[in-house]
Scaffold this motif. Structure first.
Motif, PDB file in Angstrom:
ATOM      1  N   VAL A  68       0.862  -1.176   0.000  1.00 56.79           N
ATOM      2  CA  VAL A  68       0.000   0.000   0.000  1.00 56.79           C
ATOM      3  C   VAL A  68       0.900   1.228   0.000  1.00 56.79           C
ATOM      4  N   ASP A  69       0.664   2.135  -0.926  1.00 55.53           N
ATOM      5  CA  ASP A  69       1.369   3.406  -1.009  1.00 55.53           C
ATOM      6  C   ASP A  69       0.690   4.363  -0.023  1.00 55.53           C
ATOM      7  N   LEU A  70       1.415   4.783   1.015  1.00 51.68           N
ATOM      8  CA  LEU A  70       0.833   5.633   2.051  1.00 51.68           C
ATOM      9  C   LEU A  70       0.671   7.087   1.614  1.00 51.68           C
ATOM     10  N   ILE A  71       1.310   7.484   0.526  1.00 49.32           N
ATOM     11  CA  ILE A  71       1.119   8.838   0.003  1.00 49.32           C
ATOM     12  C   ILE A  71      -0.206   8.901  -0.764  1.00 49.32           C
ATOM     13  N   GLU A  72      -0.380   7.976  -1.681  1.00 47.95           N
ATOM     14  CA  GLU A  72      -1.589   7.945  -2.520  1.00 47.95           C
ATOM     15  C   GLU A  72      -2.746   7.194  -1.870  1.00 47.95           C
ATOM     16  N   MET A  73      -2.432   6.404  -0.840  1.00 50.93           N
ATOM     17  CA  MET A  73      -3.418   5.543  -0.167  1.00 50.93           C
ATOM     18  C   MET A  73      -4.125   4.627  -1.185  1.00 50.93           C
ATOM     19  N   TRP A  88      -3.327  -1.677  -9.544  1.00 47.72           N
ATOM     20  CA  TRP A  88      -3.650  -0.719  -8.486  1.00 47.72           C
ATOM     21  C   TRP A  88      -5.122  -0.805  -8.133  1.00 47.72           C
ATOM     22  N   GLY A  89      -5.413  -0.700  -6.845  1.00 44.51           N
ATOM     23  CA  GLY A  89      -6.797  -0.769  -6.399  1.00 44.51           C
ATOM     24  C   GLY A  89      -6.943  -0.194  -4.996  1.00 44.51           C
ATOM     25  N   ASP A  90      -8.051  -0.534  -4.377  1.00 44.92           N
ATOM     26  CA  ASP A  90      -8.333  -0.050  -3.028  1.00 44.92           C
ATOM     27  C   ASP A  90      -7.534  -0.823  -1.987  1.00 44.92           C
ATOM     28  N   ILE A  91      -7.338  -0.195  -0.851  1.00 45.53           N
ATOM     29  CA  ILE A  91      -6.642  -0.829   0.265  1.00 45.53           C
ATOM     30  C   ILE A  91      -7.532  -1.936   0.824  1.00 45.53           C
ATOM     31  N   PRO A  92      -6.977  -3.128   1.053  1.00 44.77           N
ATOM     32  CA  PRO A  92      -7.774  -4.191   1.667  1.00 44.77           C
ATOM     33  C   PRO A  92      -8.340  -3.722   3.015  1.00 44.77           C
ATOM     34  N   SER A  93      -9.577  -4.057   3.279  1.00 42.29           N
ATOM     35  CA  SER A  93     -10.252  -3.564   4.490  1.00 42.29           C
ATOM     36  C   SER A  93      -9.522  -3.950   5.769  1.00 42.29           C
ATOM     37  N   ASP A  94      -8.876  -5.120   5.790  1.00 40.39           N
ATOM     38  CA  ASP A  94      -8.178  -5.540   7.002  1.00 40.39           C
ATOM     39  C   ASP A  94      -6.886  -4.754   7.248  1.00 40.39           C
ATOM     40  N   LEU A  95      -6.431  -3.963   6.272  1.00 39.33           N
ATOM     41  CA  LEU A  95      -5.228  -3.145   6.426  1.00 39.33           C
ATOM     42  C   LEU A  95      -5.530  -1.652   6.560  1.00 39.33           C
ATOM     43  N   GLN A  96      -6.784  -1.271   6.406  1.00 44.59           N
ATOM     44  CA  GLN A  96      -7.143   0.149   6.403  1.00 44.59           C
ATOM     45  C   GLN A  96      -6.705   0.851   7.690  1.00 44.59           C
ATOM     46  N   GLY A  97      -6.967   0.247   8.835  1.00 48.54           N
ATOM     47  CA  GLY A  97      -6.594   0.860  10.112  1.00 48.54           C
ATOM     48  C   GLY A  97      -5.090   1.030  10.248  1.00 48.54           C
ATOM     49  N   LEU A  98      -4.325  -0.012   9.925  1.00 44.47           N
ATOM     50  CA  LEU A  98      -2.868   0.056   9.993  1.00 44.47           C
ATOM     51  C   LEU A  98      -2.332   1.109   9.035  1.00 44.47           C
ATOM     52  N   CYS A  99      -2.894   1.166   7.838  1.00 42.01           N
ATOM     53  CA  CYS A  99      -2.434   2.142   6.843  1.00 42.01           C
ATOM     54  C   CYS A  99      -2.721   3.566   7.300  1.00 42.01           C
ATOM     55  N   ASN A 100      -3.885   3.794   7.896  1.00 44.27           N
ATOM     56  CA  ASN A 100      -4.196   5.128   8.425  1.00 44.27           C
ATOM     57  C   ASN A 100      -3.215   5.504   9.529  1.00 44.27           C
ATOM     58  N   GLU A 101      -2.904   4.555  10.395  1.00 46.47           N
ATOM     59  CA  GLU A 101      -1.957   4.786  11.490  1.00 46.47           C
ATOM     60  C   GLU A 101      -0.555   5.105  10.961  1.00 46.47           C
ATOM     61  N   LYS A 102      -0.086   4.303  10.004  1.00 44.59           N
ATOM     62  CA  LYS A 102       1.258   4.503   9.456  1.00 44.59           C
ATOM     63  C   LYS A 102       1.336   5.783   8.624  1.00 44.59           C
ATOM     64  N   ILE A 107       3.263  11.470   8.328  1.00 44.06           N
ATOM     65  CA  ILE A 107       3.001  12.912   8.320  1.00 44.06           C
ATOM     66  C   ILE A 107       3.650  13.579   9.533  1.00 44.06           C
ATOM     67  N   GLU A 108       3.530  12.960  10.695  1.00 45.30           N
ATOM     68  CA  GLU A 108       4.116  13.522  11.909  1.00 45.30           C
ATOM     69  C   GLU A 108       5.641  13.557  11.820  1.00 45.30           C
ATOM     70  N   ARG A 109       6.237  12.509  11.263  1.00 47.70           N
ATOM     71  CA  ARG A 109       7.692  12.469  11.130  1.00 47.70           C
ATOM     72  C   ARG A 109       8.181  13.540  10.156  1.00 47.70           C
ATOM     73  N   VAL A 110       7.451  13.746   9.078  1.00 50.31           N
ATOM     74  CA  VAL A 110       7.811  14.793   8.122  1.00 50.31           C
ATOM     75  C   VAL A 110       7.645  16.161   8.780  1.00 50.31           C
ATOM     76  N   ALA A 111       6.568  16.334   9.541  1.00 49.05           N
ATOM     77  CA  ALA A 111       6.320  17.613  10.203  1.00 49.05           C
ATOM     78  C   ALA A 111       7.419  17.945  11.212  1.00 49.05           C
ATOM     79  N   ASN A 112       8.087  16.922  11.740  1.00 51.89           N
ATOM     80  CA  ASN A 112       9.190  17.155  12.685  1.00 51.89           C
ATOM     81  C   ASN A 112      10.362  17.881  12.038  1.00 51.89           C
ATOM     82  N   VAL A 113      10.496  17.757  10.736  1.00 51.49           N
ATOM     83  CA  VAL A 113      11.628  18.392  10.060  1.00 51.49           C
ATOM     84  C   VAL A 113      11.209  19.499   9.090  1.00 51.49           C
ATOM     85  N   ASP A 114       9.924  19.564   8.746  1.00 53.77           N
ATOM     86  CA  ASP A 114       9.459  20.591   7.805  1.00 53.77           C
ATOM     87  C   ASP A 114       7.992  20.880   8.067  1.00 53.77           C
TER      88      ASP A 114
END
Length: 119
Positions: A68-73, A88-102, A107-114
């Motif tokens: 799963v590409d976390l930029i494009e989701m 390419w397709g939708d994120i499998p439902s069983d991974l949606q929560g993990l993908c949202n978390e990651k 985003i938070e890690r990027v925000a730490n530097v920019d």
């Protein structure tokens, strides 16, 4: 599948010395014992890097089907005899929560530097 390799420490010291940005690749995700989250943690702890995943694997070891590409989701699965066709397709439902978390972690890690990129 042994984690951060010893030569990575040497290369990292030189990259820090000269201010070179880094992009890491975690390979061998189809091997027994693969764990991308352990590697990200090791990059943070052993190398003191602001590491974050940009992808989440779909399955691991013998069950690796894609990522799963976390930029494009969006999810990419590899089809064909040798995985040569990317679908390419939708994120499998069983991974949606993990993908949202990651993704939020990324985003938070990027925000730490920019701050501008973090917004």
């Amino acid at each position: 599948v042994g984690g951060v390799q010893s030569q990575t420490n040497t290369v990292d010291r030189q990259m820090k010395r000269y201010g070179v940005p880094r992009l890491g690749f975690i390979n061998k995700m189809d091997r027994m014992g693969s764990n991308p989250w352990l590697i990200v943690d090791q990059l943070r702890e052993k190398l003191n890097l602001n590491a974050a995943a940009m992808q989440v694997p779909i399955g691991l070891e013998d069950n690796l089907e894609g990522m799963v590409d976390l930029i494009e989701m969006k999810a990419a699965t590899f089809e064909g005899d040798k995985g040569e066709t990317v679908v390419w397709g939708d994120i499998p439902s069983d991974l949606q929560g993990l993908c949202n978390e990651k993704r939020q972690e990324l985003i938070e890690r990027v925000a730490n530097v920019d701050e501008a990129l973090g917004e």
